[in-house]
Design a protein around this motif. Sequence first.
Motif, PDB file in Angstrom:
ATOM      1  N   GLU A 171      55.289  17.185  68.217  1.00 37.61           N
ATOM      2  CA  GLU A 171      54.420  17.816  67.213  1.00 37.61           C
ATOM      3  C   GLU A 171      54.125  19.276  67.536  1.00 37.61           C
ATOM      4  OE1 GLU A 171      50.802  15.881  65.972  1.00 37.61           O
ATOM      5  OE2 GLU A 171      51.733  13.906  66.228  1.00 37.61           O
ATOM      6  N   GLU A 172      53.839  19.542  68.796  1.00 37.38           N
ATOM      7  CA  GLU A 172      53.487  20.902  69.196  1.00 37.38           C
ATOM      8  C   GLU A 172      54.666  21.856  69.004  1.00 37.38           C
ATOM      9  OE1 GLU A 172      52.055  23.208  73.210  1.00 37.38           O
ATOM     10  OE2 GLU A 172      51.422  21.135  72.941  1.00 37.38           O
ATOM     11  N   THR A 173      55.849  21.442  69.432  1.00 38.31           N
ATOM     12  CA  THR A 173      57.035  22.287  69.278  1.00 38.31           C
ATOM     13  C   THR A 173      57.367  22.475  67.809  1.00 38.31           C
ATOM     14  OG1 THR A 173      57.876  21.495  71.406  1.00 38.31           O
ATOM     15  CG2 THR A 173      59.451  22.569  69.947  1.00 38.31           C
ATOM     16  N   THR A 174      57.231  21.425  67.018  1.00 39.27           N
ATOM     17  CA  THR A 174      57.477  21.531  65.579  1.00 39.27           C
ATOM     18  C   THR A 174      56.509  22.531  64.949  1.00 39.27           C
ATOM     19  OG1 THR A 174      58.319  19.276  65.473  1.00 39.27           O
ATOM     20  CG2 THR A 174      57.577  20.250  63.413  1.00 39.27           C
ATOM     21  N   ALA A 175      55.244  22.476  65.357  1.00 39.31           N
ATOM     22  CA  ALA A 175      54.257  23.419  64.831  1.00 39.31           C
ATOM     23  C   ALA A 175      54.610  24.853  65.233  1.00 39.31           C
ATOM     24  CB  ALA A 175      52.862  23.054  65.332  1.00 39.31           C
ATOM     25  N   ASP A 176      55.019  25.040  66.493  1.00 35.97           N
ATOM     26  CA  ASP A 176      55.424  26.371  66.951  1.00 35.97           C
ATOM     27  C   ASP A 176      56.625  26.879  66.152  1.00 35.97           C
ATOM     28  OD1 ASP A 176      53.449  26.562  68.887  1.00 35.97           O
ATOM     29  OD2 ASP A 176      54.746  25.825  70.515  1.00 35.97           O
ATOM     30  N   LEU A 177      57.627  26.016  65.972  1.00 33.40           N
ATOM     31  CA  LEU A 177      58.825  26.426  65.230  1.00 33.40           C
ATOM     32  C   LEU A 177      58.481  26.793  63.783  1.00 33.40           C
ATOM     33  CD1 LEU A 177      61.363  23.820  66.645  1.00 33.40           C
ATOM     34  CD2 LEU A 177      61.426  26.294  67.008  1.00 33.40           C
ATOM     35  N   ASN A 178      57.598  26.019  63.159  1.00 33.82           N
ATOM     36  CA  ASN A 178      57.188  26.338  61.790  1.00 33.82           C
ATOM     37  C   ASN A 178      56.429  27.669  61.733  1.00 33.82           C
ATOM     38  OD1 ASN A 178      58.306  24.155  60.324  1.00 33.82           O
ATOM     39  ND2 ASN A 178      56.671  22.821  61.060  1.00 33.82           N
ATOM     40  N   ARG A 179      55.585  27.912  62.734  1.00 31.21           N
ATOM     41  CA  ARG A 179      54.847  29.178  62.787  1.00 31.21           C
ATOM     42  C   ARG A 179      55.816  30.339  62.986  1.00 31.21           C
ATOM     43  NH1 ARG A 179      53.255  31.707  67.250  1.00 31.21           N
ATOM     44  NH2 ARG A 179      53.377  29.811  68.504  1.00 31.21           N
ATOM     45  N   TRP A 180      56.784  30.170  63.890  1.00 33.87           N
ATOM     46  CA  TRP A 180      57.768  31.222  64.129  1.00 33.87           C
ATOM     47  C   TRP A 180      58.644  31.467  62.906  1.00 33.87           C
ATOM     48  CZ3 TRP A 180      58.838  28.547  69.360  1.00 33.87           C
ATOM     49  CH2 TRP A 180      57.930  28.987  70.312  1.00 33.87           C
ATOM     50  N   GLN A 181      58.931  30.397  62.160  1.00 24.75           N
ATOM     51  CA  GLN A 181      59.705  30.548  60.939  1.00 24.75           C
ATOM     52  C   GLN A 181      58.934  31.438  59.946  1.00 24.75           C
ATOM     53  OE1 GLN A 181      62.865  29.135  60.221  1.00 24.75           O
ATOM     54  NE2 GLN A 181      62.790  30.503  58.477  1.00 24.75           N
ATOM     55  N   ALA A 182      57.634  31.190  59.823  1.00 29.13           N
ATOM     56  CA  ALA A 182      56.805  32.004  58.930  1.00 29.13           C
ATOM     57  C   ALA A 182      56.729  33.451  59.426  1.00 29.13           C
ATOM     58  CB  ALA A 182      55.408  31.407  58.819  1.00 29.13           C
ATOM     59  N   GLU A 183      56.587  33.625  60.732  1.00 34.63           N
ATOM     60  CA  GLU A 183      56.541  34.975  61.296  1.00 34.63           C
ATOM     61  C   GLU A 183      57.865  35.700  61.070  1.00 34.63           C
ATOM     62  OE1 GLU A 183      55.377  34.647  65.395  1.00 34.63           O
ATOM     63  OE2 GLU A 183      53.351  33.955  64.888  1.00 34.63           O
ATOM     64  N   PHE A 184      58.985  34.979  61.221  1.00 36.23           N
ATOM     65  CA  PHE A 184      60.292  35.577  60.982  1.00 36.23           C
ATOM     66  C   PHE A 184      60.399  36.043  59.529  1.00 36.23           C
ATOM     67  CE2 PHE A 184      64.699  35.422  59.599  1.00 36.23           C
ATOM     68  CZ  PHE A 184      65.308  36.225  60.542  1.00 36.23           C
ATOM     69  N   THR A 185      59.962  35.194  58.618  1.00 35.85           N
ATOM     70  CA  THR A 185      60.000  35.521  57.189  1.00 35.85           C
ATOM     71  C   THR A 185      59.136  36.739  56.889  1.00 35.85           C
ATOM     72  OG1 THR A 185      60.388  33.201  56.649  1.00 35.85           O
ATOM     73  CG2 THR A 185      59.599  34.609  54.868  1.00 35.85           C
ATOM     74  N   GLY A 211      58.476  39.062  58.992  1.00 39.56           N
ATOM     75  CA  GLY A 211      58.929  40.202  59.786  1.00 39.56           C
ATOM     76  C   GLY A 211      58.026  40.519  60.955  1.00 39.56           C
ATOM     77  N   THR A 212      57.245  39.539  61.400  1.00 34.38           N
ATOM     78  CA  THR A 212      56.304  39.769  62.500  1.00 34.38           C
ATOM     79  C   THR A 212      56.650  38.964  63.756  1.00 34.38           C
ATOM     80  OG1 THR A 212      54.817  38.033  61.680  1.00 34.38           O
ATOM     81  CG2 THR A 212      54.409  40.293  60.912  1.00 34.38           C
ATOM     82  N   LEU A 213      57.820  38.360  63.783  1.00 38.77           N
ATOM     83  CA  LEU A 213      58.210  37.548  64.945  1.00 38.77           C
ATOM     84  C   LEU A 213      58.419  38.457  66.150  1.00 38.77           C
ATOM     85  CD1 LEU A 213      58.982  34.705  65.988  1.00 38.77           C
ATOM     86  CD2 LEU A 213      61.345  35.284  65.452  1.00 38.77           C
TER      87      LEU A 213
END
Length: 101
Positions: free
Chosen positions: A18-32, A34-36
Amino acid sequence: MAVDALIKELLATGSMNEETTADLNRWQAEFTDGTLHADDAAYIEALHAKLTGAPLPEVEAAAPAEPARIDGLTIEDWRDRALRAESELAALKDSVSAASA
């Protein structure tokens, strides 16, 4: 491969906790957005490589840096200057000793 594609592949495995999935989803949003952060992107690349066996992307070699300068001189310049000064000092000592004798 783009970071967002790596994230999608990692999420598609279904093996993330769950934690890694949440991190990946957050990073996906940051990538979109442009703030990753570059460190997060590097972590995602490394995680993807570790879990999928894919090779890490090649890192471009940094251009050789200019030698560090202090007061406009490189360390080699300072060394040469110090050696010349020591040589001049030795010559002066010899001339003073010769004049005193």
